[in-house]
Enzyme design. Structure first.
Site, PDB file in Angstrom:
ATOM      1  N   GLU A 169       3.385   2.697  -9.071  1.00 32.63           N
ATOM      2  CA  GLU A 169       3.595   2.467  -7.654  1.00 32.63           C
ATOM      3  C   GLU A 169       2.395   1.734  -7.077  1.00 32.63           C
ATOM      4  O   GLU A 169       1.335   1.656  -7.698  1.00 32.63           O
ATOM      5  CB  GLU A 169       3.767   3.800  -6.898  1.00 32.63           C
ATOM      6  CG  GLU A 169       4.967   4.612  -7.304  1.00 32.63           C
ATOM      7  CD  GLU A 169       5.005   5.964  -6.621  1.00 32.63           C
ATOM      8  OE1 GLU A 169       5.926   6.741  -6.903  1.00 32.63           O
ATOM      9  OE2 GLU A 169       4.096   6.263  -5.788  1.00 32.63           O
ATOM     10  N   TYR A 175       0.242   1.122  -3.129  1.00 31.31           N
ATOM     11  CA  TYR A 175       0.055   1.567  -1.755  1.00 31.31           C
ATOM     12  C   TYR A 175       0.010   0.333  -0.858  1.00 31.31           C
ATOM     13  O   TYR A 175      -0.420  -0.745  -1.296  1.00 31.31           O
ATOM     14  CB  TYR A 175      -1.254   2.341  -1.593  1.00 31.31           C
ATOM     15  CG  TYR A 175      -1.335   3.610  -2.405  1.00 31.31           C
ATOM     16  CD1 TYR A 175      -0.572   4.722  -2.072  1.00 31.31           C
ATOM     17  CD2 TYR A 175      -2.196   3.697  -3.499  1.00 31.31           C
ATOM     18  CE1 TYR A 175      -0.664   5.899  -2.812  1.00 31.31           C
ATOM     19  CE2 TYR A 175      -2.301   4.867  -4.238  1.00 31.31           C
ATOM     20  CZ  TYR A 175      -1.531   5.968  -3.887  1.00 31.31           C
ATOM     21  OH  TYR A 175      -1.624   7.117  -4.618  1.00 31.31           O
ATOM     22  N   VAL A 216      -2.757   8.310  -0.246  1.00 33.75           N
ATOM     23  CA  VAL A 216      -2.540   8.863  -1.578  1.00 33.75           C
ATOM     24  C   VAL A 216      -1.114   9.390  -1.691  1.00 33.75           C
ATOM     25  O   VAL A 216      -0.500   9.784  -0.695  1.00 33.75           O
ATOM     26  CB  VAL A 216      -3.557   9.996  -1.873  1.00 33.75           C
ATOM     27  CG1 VAL A 216      -3.326  11.198  -0.967  1.00 33.75           C
ATOM     28  CG2 VAL A 216      -3.529  10.410  -3.328  1.00 33.75           C
ATOM     29  N   HIS A 217      -0.590   9.349  -2.897  1.00 34.56           N
ATOM     30  CA  HIS A 217       0.699   9.976  -3.222  1.00 34.56           C
ATOM     31  C   HIS A 217       0.433  10.947  -4.365  1.00 34.56           C
ATOM     32  O   HIS A 217       0.301  10.536  -5.520  1.00 34.56           O
ATOM     33  CB  HIS A 217       1.737   8.931  -3.615  1.00 34.56           C
ATOM     34  CG  HIS A 217       3.088   9.510  -3.899  1.00 34.56           C
ATOM     35  ND1 HIS A 217       4.091   8.799  -4.552  1.00 34.56           N
ATOM     36  CD2 HIS A 217       3.622  10.735  -3.631  1.00 34.56           C
ATOM     37  CE1 HIS A 217       5.167   9.556  -4.667  1.00 34.56           C
ATOM     38  NE2 HIS A 217       4.902  10.742  -4.110  1.00 34.56           N
ATOM     39  N   ILE A 218       0.324  12.233  -4.015  1.00 31.07           N
ATOM     40  CA  ILE A 218       0.012  13.255  -5.006  1.00 31.07           C
ATOM     41  C   ILE A 218       1.190  13.452  -5.953  1.00 31.07           C
ATOM     42  O   ILE A 218       2.349  13.468  -5.532  1.00 31.07           O
ATOM     43  CB  ILE A 218      -0.346  14.589  -4.310  1.00 31.07           C
ATOM     44  CG1 ILE A 218      -1.639  14.445  -3.506  1.00 31.07           C
ATOM     45  CG2 ILE A 218      -0.456  15.733  -5.314  1.00 31.07           C
ATOM     46  CD1 ILE A 218      -2.861  14.101  -4.321  1.00 31.07           C
TER      47      ILE A 218
END
Length: 352
Positions: free
Chosen positions: A94, A96, A144-146
């Site tokens: 992915e 951001y 962020v994407h945890i």
């Protein structure tokens, strides 16, 4: 008479403060890419409620450009955008993204993907510094994407790693007290996993939910959030989970199909107490920045992420028209234009 003038001064002060307020959002747009069922008109109709939006689950640069273009069309104001490089340990990756209104926000400097030496994150966070054109205050946005993972333990390990990341942000952007960490944390703020986060950081959303349930009008989990320093210069006026299906007149099923399974978090705040923006950005990596700039002015202060073509011995800055046209097999990254020229690369003729 004195009361009258005092009232006038108070009104003018309130108007000035209101004028300085900016609206910031964060939104997981669920595999944002240019495809038939992704409704960019609907997304832009919601996104224009803010001046600046951090995007998670961006799948390619073209989608971010499409969003910026649609926002420009709908609002009549130019929007710029910037994306990270693709991140992820597996074949699934992915990006951001940041998108903002040029008449309200300007990119300042410091676009950087976190140098995750311990490989703590599946998708390393991304950050940059921006300026409010209303009052000149600077602010830092990190997103962020945890990892959701197979269980809570998978998520908790990355949440714990955010403590080191928060400290890194303060060290990387010294002198700036308006740092915001936002995104999809896949963990509610009530989770014990947050106990390890630096005590100076706090979530702005403490109740409610941000993921769409199967029942229209109801939401399931407060996974999305914005964290700021406890002594931050940011003055919060309001923060909310924006009920975009209701706003657009969509069912939750339609929303998940056309837009996202997450609702955005919208923050209205004043940054007037922020730093003047003359602090330097420290980098702990020899080549930390790999942004993709798709706006006219978004890369004006970039000092890295220079992209060379090994076949033609030409290099491109992020603001050059052919920056994204260099094929991966011929691509060479440089820390600066000087580094490229030291290797006998020449600036592309269409760069100005």
């Amino acid at each position: 008479m004195l009361r009258f003038f005092a009232s006038i001064l108070l009104t003018l002060s309130l108007l000035q403060n209101a004028f300085a307020d900016i609206n910031i959002g964060t939104w997981n747009l669920e595999h944002l890419s240019v495809r038939p069922n992704k409704d960019f008109q609907a997304i832009a109709k919601v996104a224009q409620k803010v001046d600046f939006l951090a995007v998670q689950e961006l799948m390619n640069e073209e989608a971010l450009q499409a969003l910026a273009t649609e926002l420009t069309r709908q609002t009549g104001k130019h929007w710029s955008a910037m994306a990270s490089h693709a991140v992820g340990r597996s074949s699934y990756k992915e990006m951001y993204g940041f998108v903002w209104r040029d008449d309200v926000i300007a990119y300042e400097d410091g676009a950087v993907t976190y140098l995750d030496r311990g490989d703590a994150f599946e998708r390393e966070p991304y950050s940059a510094r921006f300026k409010s054109l209303k009052d000149g205050a600077t602010f830092v946005v990190a997103t962020v994407h945890i990892l959701y993972g197979k269980n809570q333990a998978d998520r908790a390990s990355e949440i714990t790693a955010l403590s080191s990341y928060w400290a890194w942000l303060k060290d990387t952007y010294p002198g700036n007290n308006s740092i915001m960490l936002m995104g999809d944390f896949n963990t509610p703020p009530s989770s014990p996993a947050w106990d390890k986060l630096d005590a100076s950081a706090r979530p702005l959303m403490l109740e409610g939910a941000s993921t769409l349930s199967t029942t229209d009008g109801k939401f399931s989990n407060l996974y999305d959030n914005i964290f700021v320093s406890r002594n931050s210069a940011i003055k919060v006026n309001s923060i909310q989970v924006f009920n975009y299906p209701k706003f657009l007149g969509l069912s939750h099923a339609q929303g998940r199909d056309k837009v996202s399974d997450h609702a955005p978090i919208f923050l209205s705040a004043s940054l007037s107490g922020g730093s003047p923006g003359n602090a330097s950005v420290k980098s702990t990596s020899p080549n930390p920045m790999k942004p993709v700039a798709v706006g006219n002015d978004s890369a004006k202060n970039l000092t890295v992420a220079i992209r060379g073509n090994k076949k033609t011995m030409i290099y491109h800055r992020p603001d050059c028209p052919s920056y994204n046209s260099v094929s991966e097999k011929n691509r060479m990254e440089f820390d600066s234009t000087a580094a490229a020229e030291a290797q006998h690369y020449h600036l592309a003729g269409n760069c100005h």
